[in-house]
Design an enzyme around this catalytic site. Structure first.
Site, PDB file in Angstrom:
ATOM      1  N   GLU A  22       0.401   4.121   0.851  1.00 57.41           N
ATOM      2  CA  GLU A  22      -0.156   5.169   1.708  1.00 57.41           C
ATOM      3  C   GLU A  22       0.968   6.029   2.260  1.00 57.41           C
ATOM      4  OE1 GLU A  22      -2.307   3.139   4.725  1.00 57.41           O
ATOM      5  OE2 GLU A  22      -3.958   2.573   3.404  1.00 57.41           O
ATOM      6  N   ARG A  40       0.844  -1.204   0.000  1.00 57.49           N
ATOM      7  CA  ARG A  40       0.000   0.000   0.000  1.00 57.49           C
ATOM      8  C   ARG A  40       0.869   1.240   0.000  1.00 57.49           C
ATOM      9  NH1 ARG A  40      -5.092  -2.038   3.623  1.00 57.49           N
ATOM     10  NH2 ARG A  40      -5.596  -3.682   2.141  1.00 57.49           N
ATOM     11  N   ARG A  96      -0.448  -6.402  12.847  1.00 55.10           N
ATOM     12  CA  ARG A  96      -1.327  -5.784  13.861  1.00 55.10           C
ATOM     13  C   ARG A  96      -1.768  -6.795  14.905  1.00 55.10           C
ATOM     14  NH1 ARG A  96      -5.214  -0.845  12.058  1.00 55.10           N
ATOM     15  NH2 ARG A  96      -3.534   0.434  11.213  1.00 55.10           N
ATOM     16  N   SER A 128     -11.206  -6.040   8.675  1.00 56.37           N
ATOM     17  CA  SER A 128     -12.279  -5.441   7.924  1.00 56.37           C
ATOM     18  C   SER A 128     -12.905  -6.550   7.095  1.00 56.37           C
ATOM     19  CB  SER A 128     -11.678  -4.362   7.028  1.00 56.37           C
ATOM     20  OG  SER A 128     -12.576  -3.340   6.860  1.00 56.37           O
ATOM     21  N   ARG A 142       1.613   2.465  13.497  1.00 56.85           N
ATOM     22  CA  ARG A 142       0.768   1.304  13.203  1.00 56.85           C
ATOM     23  C   ARG A 142       0.467   1.107  11.716  1.00 56.85           C
ATOM     24  NH1 ARG A 142      -5.074   2.687  15.919  1.00 56.85           N
ATOM     25  NH2 ARG A 142      -5.528   4.562  14.737  1.00 56.85           N
ATOM     26  N   HIS A 143       1.235   1.753  10.867  1.00 55.79           N
ATOM     27  CA  HIS A 143       1.076   1.528   9.425  1.00 55.79           C
ATOM     28  C   HIS A 143       2.373   1.030   8.808  1.00 55.79           C
ATOM     29  CE1 HIS A 143      -2.450   4.185   9.977  1.00 55.79           C
ATOM     30  NE2 HIS A 143      -2.937   3.475   8.985  1.00 55.79           N
ATOM     31  N   GLU A 192      -8.209  -0.982  15.090  1.00 56.11           N
ATOM     32  CA  GLU A 192      -8.932  -1.876  14.191  1.00 56.11           C
ATOM     33  C   GLU A 192      -8.025  -3.010  13.737  1.00 56.11           C
ATOM     34  OE1 GLU A 192     -10.474   0.030  10.600  1.00 56.11           O
ATOM     35  OE2 GLU A 192     -10.250  -1.906   9.605  1.00 56.11           O
TER      36      GLU A 192
END
Lengths: 433, 433
Positions: free
Chosen positions: A213, A211, A407, A359, A219-220, A356
């Site tokens: 991002e 990703r 995670r 998903s 936490r990423h 989280e």
């Protein structure tokens, strides 16, 4: 295969060869102790200077810390030794001499910042506490796969080089593929869905996702290992059952098979989640968050949950929980809405009090609704034709979810930074090692 | 989680709901049979037109082939039915209606070329024979991981986005990584070596690798799933033991747990390799190849083995075998040479009679020799500093190997094209689905 004896298996009366790293040398004058460390533990090797050949003593005591050596000799009981035994060396081989100066102290006595540790992961992972994290990570993967197989789910591997991304082009790393533009896949979502429409029906994958991002938070990650599940003929409730099942299986396996690692990490009482995870609807969730009084501003229906909101609810619930029945507009287009309530989706999140984790949801399996979803998202359905067209040939109702291994490790072990849960993290600043 | 009953579990006397795909409808006038197919098998559903509600009959017999339906009713014994039972429907739900025209016939009655099959993998995998390949593939992965754990090997995941390739830049797919040039990794080689120098000592990984080779043959892929193994304190002989062990474990597991799949694929007598795999030196190998008389030109020491040479030797040996003691100059620089014979390397290949399966060897663990190896290869050692520098801080002797899952599946099942062993192949022509 491997002729040496693990230090932990050396018993008084044995004549063995052990091999590992020179953890420490303590020279007391007439005698000196070399502590040899391997994967299984440590053993004390005693050098009696006046009684042993000079060359043996010089070799054994002359090497730098963290050099790799093998030692052959008798094992004897010795109450004063840390493990109750010690070795009397007959021969010492230096297999690889280490530099005198190390960029990182594997004994852990000198603190190092995370960046230095990640630059020197080989040395960092000689610390038992760091090694323990990755032994636990491996055990989690084993347990989750076993759980999947117990419910008749088939392991698949889907391509990481793709022509189009799952949710559009904004967060994709572009590749040059034999002159064509391609991308590194951000999720197996579309492929695993194609497989539930095949004879496999129920599938899982453990593999990397990518990703682009621009987040740079504790936490990423820009590359992570994802556990993906998808099954035909189950709804979002069934998918939550499986999700909860894998998570509990992981905790139970770690408790059962990683007792030493948990002890090293300081867990006196490792908590396996008990009882059913509460399933709150989105509406219940925002009511509870508002009731905590922790937020400056009250949430209203339709708001996404901020980190602060998640924390407030997590503290209130005190354990893992699901949030279900999300407003359709804040869930991806491939999540199905309730037939009798098209503004509410069958999407769900699994939450750990800290963040989280998962998903998931029931997917849209009706061709017309799916193509319309692409359009509403501003995506060109034609670009996803390889995927959508299969929905015209008998696509069963299906549901699934995905969570990142990192995670899970992070929340299970209470790690402060997700980079502690991955050997060689990839983020905006870090592309090497 | 899943309320339906698998068709294979429906017993006479049961009242069940089954769900799956409409495999076939045979209308005999007064009665008609619908064959419903799911992951577990098939079941016959009998429609008695005069005795059942018109709407039920119309729904059940009106759907196109490959539509997804669920049927609720009683199960009865019926000798003439293919499985000895049949269902009397009380209700039929159409969950997803298929188009009348399908791009591929999942019954397998109409042959399709590989390209059409790969474009429509969802439909292709409704054929039990195709599904069987991927059930076997999953079982192989399970068995290999279990074997690795039985010898104390820890599962790792290493990054797929890397700053530099393992063996230089020619066969790498370039990525744009936040404005920097990066590559998709062609092998976990360097990372797994870094891990044997850590406290983990013995590691394995199952993950994707990416090779920008311009090959377009029935046995090459540009993205493959690799099984990688690496261990400290073992030599190339020890690594071959593990390699042979994993391979036999995979065959044994498939024989034991995939009997139905093997039967579907037409194996009456699936051969688990027996006895120790012969270990021929490279010199012995070329002598045997020359002695077969199959090659137009005799091989001389230093020649690499062509496909024809491999085939001649494979036919001669008749089973799996290793080739050891390769000339150093035709093995990668990170393979160690014999101390007393620097022109001969401790590299090995595991061969199946049809093709090479595994490449491995004892690695160069001495810093100076490794850096010199990079130079001789025309690579800049500074670019690999993140890797080489760890060899200065206590890198144990170590050995390892890697094999592609797809080649293992291909040789085990006698598949003609490696694309049969991967769900969504990536090659020069194929980037989608």
């Amino acid at each position: 295969m491997d002729d040496r004896t693990y230090t932990a298996d050396a018993e008084p009366g044995d004549h063995v060869t052990v091999a590992g790293w020179v953890h420490e040398v303590r020279d007391l004058g007439g005698i000196a102790f070399l502590i040899l460390r391997d994967k299984s533990g440590k053993i004390q090797v005693k050098f009696e200077k006046d009684e042993m050949p000079e060359e043996l003593v010089e070799t054994g005591l002359g090497v730098h810390r963290e050099s790799v050596i093998s030692v052959t000799g008798d094992v004897e009981e010795e109450e004063r030794a840390p493990t109750g035994v010690e070795m009397l060396p007959e021969s010492v081989d230096v297999l690889n001499e280490a530099d005198a100066e190390l960029p990182l102290d594997p004994s852990g006595k000198v603190d190092a910042d995370l960046s230095t540790r990640l630059d020197n992961r080989t040395l960092d992972l000689r610390k038992k506490e760091v090694q323990a994290i990755f032994e636990i990570r491996a055990e989690i993967l084993r347990a989750v796969r076993e759980y999947f197989r117990s419910i008749g789910s088939t392991e698949i591997n889907t391509p990481k080089i793709v022509a189009t991304g799952t949710e559009g082009g904004t967060e994709l790393f572009p590749i040059t593929y034999f002159g064509e533009e391609a991308f590194m896949n951000q999720s197996p979502q579309l492929f695993k869905q194609l497989m539930v429409g095949s004879g496999l029906e129920r599938v899982f994958e453990v593999g990397p996702i990518f990703r682009a991002e621009e987040h740079n938070t504790p936490r990423h990650l820009n590359e992570a290992t994802m556990i993906d599940f998808e099954s035909a003929f189950i709804d979002h409730e069934g998918a939550m059952d499986v999700c909860e099942g894998t998570l509990k299986a992981a905790y139970e396996a770690v408790e059962e098979n990683c007792a030493d690692e948990l002890e090293l990490l300081g867990y006196d009482d490792f908590g396996v989640p008990e009882g059913d995870f509460p399933r709150l609807t989105y509406e219940e969730a925002i009511e509870r968050i508002n009731a905590t009084g922790e937020l400056d501003e009250q949430l209203v229906y339709g708001d996404d949950l901020s980190t602060e909101a998640e924390r407030a609810l997590g503290d209130d619930v005190g354990g893992h929980y699901f949030i279900t029945d999300w407003p359709s507009e804040i869930k991806p287009f491939y999540i199905q809405d309730y037939e009798d309530d098209p503004d509410t989706s069958k999407g769900f999140d699994l939450m750990h009090p800290r963040m989280e984790l998962v998903s998931g949801g029931q997917r849209e399996h009706r061709y017309d609704a799916l193509v319309e979803g692409f359009r509403q998202q501003g995506l060109d359905p034609d670009q996803f034709d390889y995927y959508t067209k299969m929905f015209k040939y008998g696509m069963p109702p299906h549901s699934g979810w995905a969570y990142g291994v990192e995670r899970l490790v992070m929340t299970m072990l209470g790690l402060e930074n997700i980079r502690e849960a991955v050997l060689f993290p990839r983020d905006r600043q870090r592309l090497s090692p």
